[in-house]
Design a protein around this motif. Structure first.
Motif, mmCIF file in Angstrom:
data_model
loop_
_atom_site.group_PDB
_atom_site.id
_atom_site.type_symbol
_atom_site.label_atom_id
_atom_site.label_comp_id
_atom_site.label_asym_id
_atom_site.label_seq_id
_atom_site.Cartn_x
_atom_site.Cartn_y
_atom_site.Cartn_z
ATOM 1 N N GLY A 1 0.795 -1.224 0.000
ATOM 2 C CA GLY A 1 0.000 0.000 0.000
ATOM 3 C C GLY A 1 0.824 1.268 0.000
ATOM 4 O O GLY A 1 0.280 2.376 -0.027
ATOM 5 N N THR A 2 2.143 1.127 0.033
ATOM 6 C CA THR A 2 3.029 2.280 -0.040
ATOM 7 C C THR A 2 2.843 2.972 -1.388
ATOM 8 O O THR A 2 2.605 2.317 -2.395
ATOM 9 N N ASN A 3 2.936 4.282 -1.391
ATOM 10 C CA ASN A 3 2.975 5.002 -2.668
ATOM 11 C C ASN A 3 4.392 4.823 -3.192
ATOM 12 O O ASN A 3 5.330 5.480 -2.743
ATOM 13 N N TRP A 4 4.569 3.898 -4.131
ATOM 14 C CA TRP A 4 5.887 3.475 -4.574
ATOM 15 C C TRP A 4 6.654 4.567 -5.302
ATOM 16 O O TRP A 4 7.873 4.688 -5.136
ATOM 17 N N LEU A 5 5.955 5.356 -6.077
ATOM 18 C CA LEU A 5 6.636 6.436 -6.785
ATOM 19 C C LEU A 5 7.186 7.457 -5.788
ATOM 20 O O LEU A 5 8.338 7.884 -5.898
ATOM 21 N N THR A 6 6.388 7.818 -4.807
ATOM 22 C CA THR A 6 6.855 8.745 -3.767
ATOM 23 C C THR A 6 8.033 8.153 -3.012
ATOM 24 O O THR A 6 9.014 8.849 -2.736
ATOM 25 N N ALA A 7 7.970 6.868 -2.706
ATOM 26 C CA ALA A 7 9.073 6.197 -2.004
ATOM 27 C C ALA A 7 10.341 6.250 -2.848
ATOM 28 O O ALA A 7 11.439 6.510 -2.331
ATOM 29 N N GLY A 8 10.199 6.023 -4.157
ATOM 30 C CA GLY A 8 11.358 6.093 -5.051
ATOM 31 C C GLY A 8 11.962 7.481 -5.089
ATOM 32 O O GLY A 8 13.191 7.638 -5.100
ATOM 33 N N ILE A 9 11.122 8.498 -5.101
ATOM 34 C CA ILE A 9 11.603 9.888 -5.099
ATOM 35 C C ILE A 9 12.343 10.191 -3.803
ATOM 36 O O ILE A 9 13.435 10.769 -3.810
ATOM 37 N N ILE A 10 11.769 9.767 -2.679
ATOM 38 C CA ILE A 10 12.395 10.008 -1.370
ATOM 39 C C ILE A 10 13.743 9.299 -1.280
ATOM 40 O O ILE A 10 14.738 9.881 -0.848
ATOM 41 N N VAL A 11 13.780 8.026 -1.689
ATOM 42 C CA VAL A 11 15.036 7.270 -1.674
ATOM 43 C C VAL A 11 16.061 7.953 -2.573
ATOM 44 O O VAL A 11 17.209 8.169 -2.172
ATOM 45 N N MET B 1 17.608 5.861 -10.952
ATOM 46 C CA MET B 1 17.269 4.453 -10.711
ATOM 47 C C MET B 1 16.160 4.305 -9.672
ATOM 48 O O MET B 1 15.243 3.501 -9.849
ATOM 49 N N ALA B 2 16.239 5.073 -8.600
ATOM 50 C CA ALA B 2 15.256 4.938 -7.524
ATOM 51 C C ALA B 2 13.860 5.372 -7.976
ATOM 52 O O ALA B 2 12.867 4.710 -7.664
ATOM 53 N N ILE B 3 13.788 6.470 -8.706
ATOM 54 C CA ILE B 3 12.486 6.957 -9.187
ATOM 55 C C ILE B 3 11.886 5.962 -10.178
ATOM 56 O O ILE B 3 10.696 5.651 -10.129
ATOM 57 N N LEU B 4 12.715 5.438 -11.074
ATOM 58 C CA LEU B 4 12.210 4.458 -12.035
ATOM 59 C C LEU B 4 11.808 3.155 -11.349
ATOM 60 O O LEU B 4 10.812 2.529 -11.733
ATOM 61 N N ALA B 5 12.535 2.748 -10.316
ATOM 62 C CA ALA B 5 12.149 1.549 -9.561
ATOM 63 C C ALA B 5 10.819 1.788 -8.850
ATOM 64 O O ALA B 5 9.945 0.904 -8.827
ATOM 65 N N GLY B 6 10.654 2.971 -8.272
ATOM 66 C CA GLY B 6 9.388 3.308 -7.619
ATOM 67 C C GLY B 6 8.241 3.334 -8.613
ATOM 68 O O GLY B 6 7.150 2.836 -8.326
ATOM 69 N N ALA B 7 8.480 3.898 -9.787
ATOM 70 C CA ALA B 7 7.440 3.943 -10.819
ATOM 71 C C ALA B 7 7.084 2.540 -11.289
ATOM 72 O O ALA B 7 5.900 2.215 -11.467
ATOM 73 N N ALA B 8 8.083 1.674 -11.461
ATOM 74 C CA ALA B 8 7.819 0.293 -11.877
ATOM 75 C C ALA B 8 7.027 -0.451 -10.807
ATOM 76 O O ALA B 8 6.085 -1.204 -11.125
ATOM 77 N N ALA B 9 7.378 -0.235 -9.544
ATOM 78 C CA ALA B 9 6.637 -0.881 -8.452
ATOM 79 C C ALA B 9 5.199 -0.376 -8.404
ATOM 80 O O ALA B 9 4.264 -1.147 -8.150
ATOM 81 N N GLU B 10 5.017 0.915 -8.658
ATOM 82 C CA GLU B 10 3.670 1.507 -8.676
ATOM 83 C C GLU B 10 2.829 0.870 -9.778
ATOM 84 O O GLU B 10 1.670 0.501 -9.565
ATOM 85 N N ILE B 11 3.403 0.720 -10.952
ATOM 86 C CA ILE B 11 2.682 0.108 -12.072
ATOM 87 C C ILE B 11 2.346 -1.347 -11.738
ATOM 88 O O ILE B 11 1.231 -1.812 -11.981
#
Length: 131
Positions: free
Chosen positions: A65-75, A116-126
């Motif tokens: 339930g984490t907002n993965w894109l936001t998590a990727g941006i933060i990381v 890399m982190a933002i793209l990983a977060g976006a991929a997890a979100e998708i």
């Protein structure tokens, strides 16, 4: 482990792993034992590989339930700032490298971390949306 502590520790590891590897590539007299281009390639590869693994491990540790894109941006932003701070302390403050020289030769390469982190977060979100 608390997520903020994990974020900090993993961020430090993204800098520390290539740094420790680099120590083995210098001789006792402080000169490189391999060519400078091979050294730079090894640093980029080790940094990207360890960074990708740590991004994966960090995101995997977050709850469903984490907002993965936001998590990727933060990381990405957090680890970029951690790496810049550690590198500036060592390369500029300790070894006397010029700030602009550091950014052109080394600092700009750390921009791969948020990419890399933002793209990983976006991929997890998708991936989460498709479930």
């Amino acid at each position: 482990m608390h997520p903020h502590l994990r974020l900090l520790i993993y961020g430090i590891l993204t800098w520390l792993i290539p740094f420790v590897l680099s120590l083995f590539l210098y001789g006792p007299d402080g000169t490189l034992t391999i060519g400078v281009f091979a050294f730079k390639s090894l640093m980029i590869i080790s940094g990207a590989a360890s960074g990708a693994l740590l991004i994966f491990l960090y995101l995997r540790s977050l709850p469903a339930g984490t907002n993965w894109l936001t998590a990727g941006i933060i990381v990405g932003i957090s680890w970029l700032l951690i790496n810049w701070a550690l590198d500036l302390m060592v390369m500029v403050a300790l070894f006397g490298m010029g700030g602009w020289e550091w950014f052109i030769e080394i600092g700009s390469r750390y921009l791969v971390i948020p990419a890399m982190a933002i793209l990983a977060g976006a991929a997890a979100e998708i991936g989460a949306e498709k479930r």
